[in-house]
Scaffold this motif. Structure first.
Motif, PDB file in Angstrom:
ATOM      1  N   HIS A  49      13.074  16.309  -1.753  1.00 52.47           N
ATOM      2  CA  HIS A  49      13.653  14.990  -1.946  1.00 52.47           C
ATOM      3  C   HIS A  49      13.437  14.488  -3.377  1.00 52.47           C
ATOM      4  O   HIS A  49      14.307  13.809  -3.941  1.00 52.47           O
ATOM      5  CB  HIS A  49      13.041  13.984  -0.965  1.00 52.47           C
ATOM      6  N   ALA A  52      16.143  14.879  -6.060  1.00 57.15           N
ATOM      7  CA  ALA A  52      17.306  13.992  -6.077  1.00 57.15           C
ATOM      8  C   ALA A  52      17.081  12.801  -6.994  1.00 57.15           C
ATOM      9  O   ALA A  52      18.048  12.184  -7.458  1.00 57.15           O
ATOM     10  CB  ALA A  52      17.617  13.516  -4.663  1.00 57.15           C
ATOM     11  N   GLY A  53      15.826  12.475  -7.260  1.00 55.84           N
ATOM     12  CA  GLY A  53      15.520  11.348  -8.133  1.00 55.84           C
ATOM     13  C   GLY A  53      15.131  11.738  -9.537  1.00 55.84           C
ATOM     14  O   GLY A  53      14.906  10.866 -10.381  1.00 55.84           O
ATOM     15  N   GLY A  94      22.846  14.512  -1.988  1.00 56.91           N
ATOM     16  CA  GLY A  94      21.700  13.728  -2.429  1.00 56.91           C
ATOM     17  C   GLY A  94      21.987  12.243  -2.518  1.00 56.91           C
ATOM     18  O   GLY A  94      23.132  11.822  -2.705  1.00 56.91           O
ATOM     19  N   SER A  96      20.589   9.401  -4.985  1.00 57.06           N
ATOM     20  CA  SER A  96      19.801   9.246  -6.207  1.00 57.06           C
ATOM     21  C   SER A  96      19.621   7.764  -6.528  1.00 57.06           C
ATOM     22  O   SER A  96      20.572   6.983  -6.403  1.00 57.06           O
ATOM     23  CB  SER A  96      20.493   9.945  -7.381  1.00 57.06           C
ATOM     24  N   HIS A 103      23.624   1.617  -3.777  1.00 61.16           N
ATOM     25  CA  HIS A 103      22.393   2.067  -4.430  1.00 61.16           C
ATOM     26  C   HIS A 103      21.275   1.038  -4.331  1.00 61.16           C
ATOM     27  O   HIS A 103      20.090   1.394  -4.307  1.00 61.16           O
ATOM     28  CB  HIS A 103      22.663   2.401  -5.903  1.00 61.16           C
ATOM     29  N   GLU A 108      15.490   4.917  -2.467  1.00 61.26           N
ATOM     30  CA  GLU A 108      14.626   6.100  -2.448  1.00 61.26           C
ATOM     31  C   GLU A 108      15.448   7.386  -2.537  1.00 61.26           C
ATOM     32  O   GLU A 108      16.514   7.496  -1.923  1.00 61.26           O
ATOM     33  CB  GLU A 108      13.785   6.120  -1.165  1.00 61.26           C
ATOM     34  N   PRO A 109      14.963   8.380  -3.297  1.00 65.43           N
ATOM     35  CA  PRO A 109      15.694   9.644  -3.383  1.00 65.43           C
ATOM     36  C   PRO A 109      15.689  10.400  -2.055  1.00 65.43           C
ATOM     37  O   PRO A 109      14.709  10.348  -1.304  1.00 65.43           O
ATOM     38  CB  PRO A 109      14.935  10.416  -4.469  1.00 65.43           C
ATOM     39  N   ARG A 110      16.775  11.066  -1.790  1.00 63.07           N
ATOM     40  CA  ARG A 110      16.904  11.832  -0.552  1.00 63.07           C
ATOM     41  C   ARG A 110      17.747  13.057  -0.836  1.00 63.07           C
ATOM     42  O   ARG A 110      18.731  12.997  -1.572  1.00 63.07           O
ATOM     43  CB  ARG A 110      17.586  10.968   0.521  1.00 63.07           C
TER      44      ARG A 110
END
Length: 314
Positions: A49, A52-53, A94, A96, A103, A108-110
């Motif tokens: 995860h 993705a960020g 993803g 991001s 957004h 949170e990134p996933r």
């Protein structure tokens, strides 16, 4: 006709008419492109995860090319027949931080990884819940070089194409792009295994791809000012559609542009009076948001089923 190839290494992160062409072809010839996924290799089958960020956004959405098409001049149209698309064995989706339509609600990134089997024709989003996704591959990025000098990001869509992210331009589709520079300088990338209209979270099922297209210069389509396309019959329950697009930073203006461009197409092709074409758009046309997240521009399509129109040469 000769068949040409463009390799993964032949990729750029901007649209720029000063980039020298990788190959030169004759109008009507076929080119096969081998394209890495839109992360440009930053996401792998072992990613988590956190990846993705942490992607470097200035290094994503690369396009392969450019291809110089002999005889292409400003004011012409490039016809892109999408012949075949072969996707990779895996893909990713993803979320991001700071990207996507919601957004602010999903900070949170996933990351979701997929095993892909194009021959199977689908992939499970959640097998236990029996949520199944049909695989309908297409290239998110297809475009020609802009007439303006300078380097332009590959992330937004433009009147000359680019990151259109339009799921209807799959194998069997025909895309028409307005040419602004000599040779057209066509590039392609951003393989998708599946995506809905709008790509709301900012990613589809992103994957590598090998795609073959036939590139033909058209001298008889001066009305092509933004991307137009003919969708394959299998993509919609109402069969094949002709679509004009509006590409603008304001959603309403993009919709107005798409309708205006359809009116011009119907007038030029079927000799309809503009007011009659306007009414026909209201009766049988569908406005669809094709791309809603790659700022600063939106892509809105005006789609009319071919079934209501006389057969016409393309």
């Amino acid at each position: 006709m000769s068949i040409h190839a463009v390799k993964r290494a032949h990729a750029n992160l901007v649209w720029d008419n000063s980039i020298p062409p990788v190959i030169r072809i004759q109008s009507g010839e076929t080119v096969t492109f081998d394209c890495l996924d839109a992360s440009n290799g930053q996401v792998t089958p072992d990613s988590t995860h956190a990846h993705a960020g942490s992607m470097i956004l200035t290094e994503i959405d690369q396009v392969n090319g450019p291809v110089y098409v002999e005889g292409a001049l400003p004011g012409d149209t490039l016809q892109v027949d999408v012949l075949t698309i072969q996707i990779g064995e895996w893909g990713w989706t993803g979320v991001s931080p700071g990207f996507g339509l919601l957004h602010d609600e999903f900070p949170e990134p996933r990351l979701k990884l997929w095993k892909l089997d194009q021959a199977l024709g689908f992939v499970y989003f959640d097998e236990a819940k029996r949520i199944k996704i049909p695989l309908r591959p297409f290239a998110g990025e297809m475009g020609v070089a802009p007439g303006k000098s300078g380097a332009f990001s590959t992330i937004p869509p433009y009147n000359t194409g680019g990151n259109l992210d339009t799921r209807h331009i799959s194998a069997g589709a025909t895309l028409f792009l307005p040419i602004e520079v000599e040779g057209a300088l066509f590039s392609i990338g951003d393989g998708h295994a599946a995506q809905g209209d709008g790509e709301v979270c900012g990613t589809a099922i992103e994957t590598s791809m090998k795609v073959s297209v036939r590139l033909t210069v058209r001298k008889d389509r001066s009305f092509t000012k933004t991307p137009h396309f003919i969708s394959p019959p299998a993509n919609d329950r109402n069969g094949s559609h002709y679509c004009t697009t509006g590409v603008e930073p304001d959603l309403r203006e993009a919709a107005r542009s798409a309708v205006r461009n359809m009116i011009e197409f119907l007038h030029a092709t079927y000799k309809l009076e503009r007011v009659d074409a306007y009414m026909l758009c209201s009766i049988v046309g569908d406005l669809r948001i094709h791309e809603a997240v790659d700022m600063p521009n939106y892509v809105v399509g005006m789609m009319i089923p071919h079934s209501v129109l006389p057969k016409e040469p393309v």
